[in-house]
Design a protein around this motif. Structure first.
Motif, PDB file in Angstrom:
ATOM      1  N   UNK A  27       0.856  -1.182   0.000  1.00 33.75           N
ATOM      2  CA  UNK A  27       0.000   0.000   0.000  1.00 33.75           C
ATOM      3  C   UNK A  27       0.890   1.229   0.000  1.00 33.75           C
ATOM      4  N   UNK A  28       0.505   2.256  -0.761  1.00 37.56           N
ATOM      5  CA  UNK A  28       1.290   3.489  -0.796  1.00 37.56           C
ATOM      6  C   UNK A  28       0.377   4.675  -1.053  1.00 37.56           C
ATOM      7  N   UNK A  29       0.884   5.872  -0.730  1.00 37.43           N
ATOM      8  CA  UNK A  29       0.183   7.096  -1.043  1.00 37.43           C
ATOM      9  C   UNK A  29      -1.000   7.414  -0.163  1.00 37.43           C
ATOM     10  N   UNK A  30      -1.088   6.790   0.991  1.00 33.81           N
ATOM     11  CA  UNK A  30      -2.199   7.043   1.909  1.00 33.81           C
ATOM     12  C   UNK A  30      -1.725   7.929   3.060  1.00 33.81           C
ATOM     13  N   UNK A  31      -2.555   8.063   4.103  1.00 31.15           N
ATOM     14  CA  UNK A  31      -2.261   9.048   5.145  1.00 31.15           C
ATOM     15  C   UNK A  31      -2.204   8.405   6.529  1.00 31.15           C
ATOM     16  N   UNK A  32      -1.062   8.476   7.137  1.00 31.17           N
ATOM     17  CA  UNK A  32      -0.905   8.141   8.556  1.00 31.17           C
ATOM     18  C   UNK A  32      -1.547   6.802   8.906  1.00 31.17           C
ATOM     19  N   UNK A  33      -1.048   5.759   8.242  1.00 27.69           N
ATOM     20  CA  UNK A  33      -1.574   4.416   8.495  1.00 27.69           C
ATOM     21  C   UNK A  33      -1.048   3.906   9.826  1.00 27.69           C
ATOM     22  N   UNK A  34      -1.941   3.870  10.796  1.00 29.51           N
ATOM     23  CA  UNK A  34      -1.526   3.559  12.163  1.00 29.51           C
ATOM     24  C   UNK A  34      -1.625   2.058  12.424  1.00 29.51           C
ATOM     25  N   UNK A  35      -2.764   1.586  12.892  1.00 31.86           N
ATOM     26  CA  UNK A  35      -2.902   0.155  13.124  1.00 31.86           C
ATOM     27  C   UNK A  35      -3.818  -0.442  12.062  1.00 31.86           C
ATOM     28  N   UNK A  36      -4.479  -1.537  12.386  1.00 31.90           N
ATOM     29  CA  UNK A  36      -5.322  -2.219  11.425  1.00 31.90           C
ATOM     30  C   UNK A  36      -5.677  -3.587  11.952  1.00 31.90           C
ATOM     31  N   UNK A  37      -5.817  -4.560  11.067  1.00 37.30           N
ATOM     32  CA  UNK A  37      -6.135  -5.913  11.496  1.00 37.30           C
ATOM     33  C   UNK A  37      -6.165  -6.872  10.323  1.00 37.30           C
ATOM     34  N   UNK A  56      -5.250   7.053  10.419  1.00 34.16           N
ATOM     35  CA  UNK A  56      -5.506   7.764  11.675  1.00 34.16           C
ATOM     36  C   UNK A  56      -5.546   9.268  11.413  1.00 34.16           C
ATOM     37  N   UNK A  57      -6.528   9.678  10.616  1.00 31.20           N
ATOM     38  CA  UNK A  57      -6.762  11.085  10.324  1.00 31.20           C
ATOM     39  C   UNK A  57      -8.269  11.313  10.360  1.00 31.20           C
ATOM     40  N   UNK A  58      -8.674  12.562  10.561  1.00 31.56           N
ATOM     41  CA  UNK A  58     -10.100  12.870  10.569  1.00 31.56           C
ATOM     42  C   UNK A  58     -10.738  12.431   9.244  1.00 31.56           C
ATOM     43  N   UNK A  59     -11.825  11.692   9.350  1.00 29.28           N
ATOM     44  CA  UNK A  59     -12.517  11.137   8.201  1.00 29.28           C
ATOM     45  C   UNK A  59     -11.584  10.285   7.344  1.00 29.28           C
ATOM     46  N   UNK A  60     -10.737   9.522   8.046  1.00 26.79           N
ATOM     47  CA  UNK A  60      -9.837   8.609   7.351  1.00 26.79           C
ATOM     48  C   UNK A  60     -10.552   7.354   6.876  1.00 26.79           C
ATOM     49  N   UNK A  61      -9.866   6.605   6.035  1.00 27.88           N
ATOM     50  CA  UNK A  61     -10.425   5.402   5.432  1.00 27.88           C
ATOM     51  C   UNK A  61      -9.738   4.141   5.974  1.00 27.88           C
ATOM     52  N   UNK A  62     -10.402   3.006   5.716  1.00 30.02           N
ATOM     53  CA  UNK A  62      -9.778   1.693   5.850  1.00 30.02           C
ATOM     54  C   UNK A  62      -9.432   1.221   4.443  1.00 30.02           C
ATOM     55  N   UNK A  63      -8.204   0.738   4.266  1.00 30.26           N
ATOM     56  CA  UNK A  63      -7.773   0.156   3.000  1.00 30.26           C
ATOM     57  C   UNK A  63      -7.566  -1.337   3.183  1.00 30.26           C
ATOM     58  N   UNK A  64      -8.134  -2.124   2.274  1.00 32.12           N
ATOM     59  CA  UNK A  64      -7.899  -3.565   2.304  1.00 32.12           C
ATOM     60  C   UNK A  64      -6.719  -3.862   1.397  1.00 32.12           C
ATOM     61  N   UNK A  65      -5.682  -4.475   1.977  1.00 37.09           N
ATOM     62  CA  UNK A  65      -4.452  -4.750   1.242  1.00 37.09           C
ATOM     63  C   UNK A  65      -4.242  -6.256   1.140  1.00 37.09           C
ATOM     64  N   UNK A  66      -3.333  -6.626   0.223  1.00 36.90           N
ATOM     65  CA  UNK A  66      -3.189  -8.033  -0.145  1.00 36.90           C
ATOM     66  C   UNK A  66      -1.735  -8.489  -0.002  1.00 36.90           C
ATOM     67  N   UNK A  67      -1.376  -9.025   1.156  1.00 37.75           N
ATOM     68  CA  UNK A  67       0.016  -9.445   1.393  1.00 37.75           C
ATOM     69  C   UNK A  67       0.504 -10.508   0.416  1.00 37.75           C
ATOM     70  N   UNK A  68      -0.419 -11.298  -0.158  1.00 35.33           N
ATOM     71  CA  UNK A  68      -0.015 -12.362  -1.077  1.00 35.33           C
ATOM     72  C   UNK A  68      -0.059 -11.911  -2.534  1.00 35.33           C
ATOM     73  N   UNK A  69      -0.382 -10.635  -2.755  1.00 31.16           N
ATOM     74  CA  UNK A  69      -0.427 -10.093  -4.101  1.00 31.16           C
ATOM     75  C   UNK A  69      -1.793  -9.544  -4.450  1.00 31.16           C
TER      76      UNK A  69
END
Length: 385
Positions: A124-134, A146-159
């Protein structure tokens, strides 16, 4: 209030870490965790990496911000934060966020069964202040802004290409935890008047659509709760935390972890670990530094949280004296490790490999105190499983 129950496991999926075992339960009343000698004994002197560990445990540096991950061409990101491990054949993958704004994102390191690095790459790249997740049961990593009105991004460790998931709400996201039993994702909010949410996907395994809900409860530190729909998950013009009357306020939501019909999350504003008992729809305190009755509180600056196969909780400190503290199933708390010489940093991203004998974590700003000086470590030893 019943004694906290810990299953040594909640199977999240065939390829994610599985925490399985027997139920710890008693009929006696329980209090928030209290000081005790840890199951591994006292911390020893600092090792060559400046880390104090119990006897039998060793540490190694896995990656440093701004430097190539050993044996790869990938430069490790600044300000490493939340992380997780995914089983990968006989080895595993460790993912880590970058808490930079702008220019955040996440990276991954692939390991052999012996813990040797085979590759490293961006997910993942080009996003804002990616703090934790799951992690999800379908082997994706939810990276939270971790920003006001921030998003969740679903990323793919296996590609695969990361995808923004706006249906999960726009707010100051911190961490996420998947509940495969109820087929929901729990979410924390890092605001002084933050809330605790859950997202119900329209189809489990697909986060493109669903319903965002918020916990509704009283002002006490224990009691019963319900869930209510958030009318406008995009948080505009009214923030999500202000849309539902009676939504319970939490002071600075941080890490979040699920196992065995229970979700734990931390709040940094009041140094608490909360336990939500999902089967009975009740909540209580698993730890509160103001309620430690003997000696000084061992855990301050609560942040990321994870669990071991055995059922122990590991809570990282943002500041404090740079410790990861351990809370056992019988409500005892003790330091597991301490990072020395890095008082201007914080500990982030604790996660166990699938076998449960390696613990990964980062010092976000390392010895330099700068986000460009982050260090990611691995601790190996006789973890109880």
């Amino acid at each position: 209030m019943q004694r906290r129950t810990f299953l040594r496991a909640s199977v999240l999926g065939a390829s994610t870490i599985a925490f399985t075992g027997s139920l710890w339960q008693g009929a006696a009343l329980a209090a928030p965790a209290q000081n005790a000698t840890g199951p591994y004994g006292p911390l020893g002197s600092a090792d060559a990496n400046g880390i104090q560990l119990p006897a039998g445990f060793t540490s190694q540096v896995v990656a440093r911000s701004g430097q190539k991950v050993a044996g790869t061409s990938h430069t490790w990101h600044s300000a490493p934060d939340g992380g997780a491990c995914f089983a990968d054949g006989t080895g595993w993958i460790y993912v880590s966020n970058s808490e930079i704004n702008p220019g955040g994102g996440a990276s991954a390191i692939r390991f052999t069964s012996a813990g040797a690095v085979t590759s490293a790459y961006s997910i993942l790249s080009g996003t804002r202040q990616n703090c934790a997740g799951g992690a999800t049961p379908w082997n994706t990593w939810l990276s939270c802004e971790e920003v006001s009105r921030g998003y969740v991004y679903e990323t793919y460790p296996f590609g695969g290409t990361a995808v923004r998931r706006p249906a999960m709400g726009q707010f100051k996201h911190e961490a996420a935890a998947a509940d495969p039993v109820r087929k929901v994702i729990y979410l924390t909010e890092d605001e002084t008047d933050g809330r605790f949410y859950r997202f119900i996907p329209a189809t489990w395994g697909d986060l493109s659509a669903g319903t965002l809900q918020v916990m509704v409860a009283g002002t006490a530190t224990s009691g019963s709760f319900t869930w209510a729909n958030v009318p406008d998950p995009d948080g505009s013009p009214t923030y999500t935390r202000s849309q539902v009357s009676g939504a319970k306020v939490f002071n600075g939501g941080e890490g979040c972890y699920y196992a065995s019909d229970t979700v734990w999350f931390t709040t940094k504003g009041d140094n608490r670990v909360w336990q939500v008992n999902l089967a009975g729809s009740t909540y209580e305190l698993a730890y509160d530094d103001n309620l430690v009755t003997s000696g000084s509180a061992p855990l301050t600056g609560v942040d990321n949280i994870t669990g071991s196969r055995y059922g122990d909780l590991y809570v990282a400190e943002d500041g404090g004296n740079m410790e990861i503290c351990l809370i056992t199933p019988d409500d005892k708390i003790s330091p597991f490790l301490r990072v020395t010489g890095q008082s201007s940093s914080e500990i982030t991203g604790p996660a166990f490999n699938p076998a449960g004998d390696r613990l990964y974590f980062s010092s976000q700003r390392g010895t330099s105190g700068s986000s460009s000086g982050g260090i990611t470590y691995c601790v190996t030893g006789p973890f109880r499983v």
